[in-house]
Design a protein around this motif. Structure first.
Motif, mmCIF file in Angstrom:
data_model
loop_
_atom_site.group_PDB
_atom_site.id
_atom_site.type_symbol
_atom_site.label_atom_id
_atom_site.label_comp_id
_atom_site.label_asym_id
_atom_site.label_seq_id
_atom_site.Cartn_x
_atom_site.Cartn_y
_atom_site.Cartn_z
ATOM 1 N N ASP A 73 55.772 37.858 37.684
ATOM 2 C CA ASP A 73 54.803 36.925 37.119
ATOM 3 C C ASP A 73 53.805 37.704 36.256
ATOM 4 O OD1 ASP A 73 52.824 35.086 36.537
ATOM 5 O OD2 ASP A 73 52.430 34.531 38.622
ATOM 6 N N PRO A 74 53.711 37.384 34.950
ATOM 7 C CA PRO A 74 52.775 38.112 34.073
ATOM 8 C C PRO A 74 51.322 38.019 34.551
ATOM 9 C CG PRO A 74 54.227 36.703 32.773
ATOM 10 C CD PRO A 74 54.499 36.394 34.211
ATOM 11 N N LEU A 75 50.959 36.908 35.171
ATOM 12 C CA LEU A 75 49.585 36.761 35.661
ATOM 13 C C LEU A 75 49.288 37.740 36.797
ATOM 14 C CD1 LEU A 75 49.152 32.878 35.578
ATOM 15 C CD2 LEU A 75 48.320 34.584 33.924
ATOM 16 N N LEU A 76 50.297 38.042 37.606
ATOM 17 C CA LEU A 76 50.134 39.024 38.684
ATOM 18 C C LEU A 76 49.850 40.401 38.091
ATOM 19 C CD1 LEU A 76 50.267 39.439 41.792
ATOM 20 C CD2 LEU A 76 52.678 40.060 41.457
ATOM 21 N N ALA A 77 50.600 40.771 37.065
ATOM 22 C CA ALA A 77 50.386 42.074 36.423
ATOM 23 C C ALA A 77 49.018 42.122 35.740
ATOM 24 C CB ALA A 77 51.497 42.364 35.421
ATOM 25 N N GLU A 78 48.591 41.026 35.161
ATOM 26 C CA GLU A 78 47.260 40.988 34.534
ATOM 27 C C GLU A 78 46.162 41.157 35.586
ATOM 28 O OE1 GLU A 78 46.659 37.609 31.947
ATOM 29 O OE2 GLU A 78 48.615 37.932 31.011
ATOM 30 N N ARG A 79 46.320 40.514 36.721
ATOM 31 C CA ARG A 79 45.379 40.681 37.828
ATOM 32 C C ARG A 79 45.386 42.137 38.291
ATOM 33 N NH1 ARG A 79 46.759 37.210 42.925
ATOM 34 N NH2 ARG A 79 46.268 38.763 44.485
ATOM 35 N N GLY A 80 46.579 42.718 38.397
ATOM 36 C CA GLY A 80 46.691 44.124 38.777
ATOM 37 C C GLY A 80 46.044 45.039 37.758
ATOM 38 N N PHE A 81 46.170 44.686 36.474
ATOM 39 C CA PHE A 81 45.529 45.475 35.416
ATOM 40 C C PHE A 81 44.021 45.518 35.620
ATOM 41 C CE2 PHE A 81 43.020 45.229 31.540
ATOM 42 C CZ PHE A 81 43.275 46.479 31.008
ATOM 43 N N ARG A 82 43.417 44.372 35.891
ATOM 44 C CA ARG A 82 41.958 44.322 36.069
ATOM 45 C C ARG A 82 41.517 45.192 37.255
ATOM 46 N NH1 ARG A 82 43.227 39.070 34.822
ATOM 47 N NH2 ARG A 82 42.447 38.374 32.802
ATOM 48 N N ILE A 83 42.268 45.128 38.328
ATOM 49 C CA ILE A 83 41.946 45.950 39.503
ATOM 50 C C ILE A 83 42.150 47.428 39.161
ATOM 51 C CG2 ILE A 83 42.595 46.497 41.887
ATOM 52 C CD1 ILE A 83 43.519 43.477 42.049
ATOM 53 N N TYR A 84 43.262 47.737 38.493
ATOM 54 C CA TYR A 84 43.557 49.115 38.099
ATOM 55 C C TYR A 84 42.434 49.660 37.216
ATOM 56 C CZ TYR A 84 46.106 53.151 36.331
ATOM 57 O OH TYR A 84 46.491 54.420 36.015
ATOM 58 N N ARG A 85 42.007 48.854 36.244
ATOM 59 C CA ARG A 85 40.948 49.281 35.327
ATOM 60 C C ARG A 85 39.652 49.547 36.086
ATOM 61 N NH1 ARG A 85 38.581 45.100 31.112
ATOM 62 N NH2 ARG A 85 38.020 44.217 33.108
ATOM 63 N N ASP A 86 39.365 48.733 37.099
ATOM 64 C CA ASP A 86 38.116 48.876 37.847
ATOM 65 C C ASP A 86 38.163 49.985 38.899
ATOM 66 O OD1 ASP A 86 37.116 46.788 36.362
ATOM 67 O OD2 ASP A 86 37.409 45.294 37.942
ATOM 68 N N LYS A 87 39.328 50.242 39.468
ATOM 69 C CA LYS A 87 39.378 51.117 40.644
ATOM 70 C C LYS A 87 40.279 52.350 40.505
ATOM 71 C CE LYS A 87 38.334 47.293 43.745
ATOM 72 N NZ LYS A 87 36.909 47.466 43.591
ATOM 73 N N CYS A 88 41.171 52.374 39.529
ATOM 74 C CA CYS A 88 42.185 53.439 39.485
ATOM 75 C C CYS A 88 42.104 54.331 38.245
ATOM 76 C CB CYS A 88 43.580 52.831 39.557
ATOM 77 S SG CYS A 88 43.836 51.683 40.909
ATOM 78 N N GLU A 147 46.070 41.436 50.426
ATOM 79 C CA GLU A 147 47.502 41.702 50.245
ATOM 80 C C GLU A 147 47.974 41.366 48.826
ATOM 81 O OE1 GLU A 147 51.187 42.896 52.177
ATOM 82 O OE2 GLU A 147 49.105 43.043 52.787
ATOM 83 N N GLY A 148 47.522 40.217 48.325
ATOM 84 C CA GLY A 148 47.912 39.807 46.973
ATOM 85 C C GLY A 148 47.431 40.780 45.915
ATOM 86 N N ASP A 149 46.204 41.285 46.077
ATOM 87 C CA ASP A 149 45.670 42.253 45.118
ATOM 88 C C ASP A 149 46.422 43.573 45.183
ATOM 89 O OD1 ASP A 149 43.779 40.475 44.144
ATOM 90 O OD2 ASP A 149 42.125 41.300 45.340
ATOM 91 N N LEU A 150 46.801 43.994 46.384
ATOM 92 C CA LEU A 150 47.572 45.239 46.514
ATOM 93 C C LEU A 150 48.895 45.129 45.755
ATOM 94 C CD1 LEU A 150 46.960 45.982 50.300
ATOM 95 C CD2 LEU A 150 45.978 47.217 48.365
ATOM 96 N N TRP A 151 49.583 43.987 45.923
ATOM 97 C CA TRP A 151 50.857 43.807 45.215
ATOM 98 C C TRP A 151 50.634 43.608 43.722
ATOM 99 C CZ3 TRP A 151 55.091 45.646 46.875
ATOM 100 C CH2 TRP A 151 55.348 45.726 48.241
ATOM 101 N N ALA A 152 49.484 43.064 43.333
ATOM 102 C CA ALA A 152 49.172 42.927 41.903
ATOM 103 C C ALA A 152 49.041 44.314 41.265
ATOM 104 C CB ALA A 152 47.887 42.112 41.714
ATOM 105 N N VAL A 153 48.402 45.244 41.976
ATOM 106 C CA VAL A 153 48.290 46.614 41.471
ATOM 107 C C VAL A 153 49.681 47.225 41.318
ATOM 108 C CG1 VAL A 153 47.456 48.952 41.979
ATOM 109 C CG2 VAL A 153 45.957 46.980 42.358
ATOM 110 N N VAL A 154 50.535 47.014 42.305
ATOM 111 C CA VAL A 154 51.910 47.526 42.230
ATOM 112 C C VAL A 154 52.614 46.926 41.014
ATOM 113 C CG1 VAL A 154 54.163 47.595 43.375
ATOM 114 C CG2 VAL A 154 52.075 47.941 44.715
ATOM 115 N N ALA A 155 52.469 45.622 40.798
ATOM 116 C CA ALA A 155 53.113 44.960 39.661
ATOM 117 C C ALA A 155 52.653 45.578 38.347
ATOM 118 C CB ALA A 155 52.815 43.457 39.678
#
Length: 178
Positions: A73-88, A147-155
């Motif tokens: 799901d592209p929205l999952l990867a976008e959510r993961g991007f935001r978390i990645y940008r903020d934390k990784c 859990e959802g955010d963790l998998w979003a980061v993985v995506a």
């Protein structure tokens, strides 16, 4: 006494002596401070190899029971991007974005996650993100992200190998909004 029993006794004695010498040698290295732990010096190649091997075996031994959900799901990867940008990104960097000074000063250096995504499974990446890695600066996010955010980061991390600096910059602009 049988020859095999005699051999076995000699083998055990030899192993005990060698183990004792190894412990004494390690103690000498620790007590004398021979191994330099300063963060301005890299580990030696053998130390890196041992640490990488131990890390890989430890994580791999704990992957049972982790089943990756669908991550297309592209929205999952976008959510993961935001978390990645903020934390990784501060430590790991991103395409066209170097790590911050803190990330550059860490030893061992934080992994290139595009390379990690090429080599490791989603479950492996998830485990590391969730549990962190001792003595590396990699925090455990399982108590800070759901859990959802963790998998979003993985995506998102799984998409990193295909990202160019320009694409990453476009995702930045898109995430920041109009």
């Amino acid at each position: 006494m049988s020859p095999f029993r005699k051999f076995l006794i000699h083998a055990v004695i030899t192993l005990v002596i060698l183990g004792g010498l190894g412990i004494v040698g390690a103690a000498i290295v620790v007590v004398t401070g021979v191994y330099n732990v300063a963060a301005i010096y890299q580990h030696t190649r053998p130390v890196y190899e041992i640490l990488d091997f131990a890390l890989d075996r430890s994580v791999s031994a704990r992957l049972d029971g982790i089943a990756a959900p669908p991550r297309d799901d592209p929205l999952l990867a976008e959510r993961g991007f935001r978390i990645y940008r903020d934390k990784c990104v501060q430590c790991h960097g991103a395409p066209g974005v170097p790590p911050d000074d803190a990330g550059k000063g860490m030893l061992p250096l934080p992994n290139n996650l595009a390379q990690t995504a090429r080599e490791k499974s989603a479950e492996y990446i998830y485990w590391v993100v969730a549990n962190g890695i001792r003595m590396t600066g990699m925090p455990a996010w399982q108590f800070r992200l759901d859990e959802g955010d963790l998998w979003a980061v993985v995506a998102f991390v799984e998409r990193l190998p295909a990202f160019s600096p320009r694409e990453y910059e476009e995702w930045e602009r898109k995430a920041d909004g109009p």
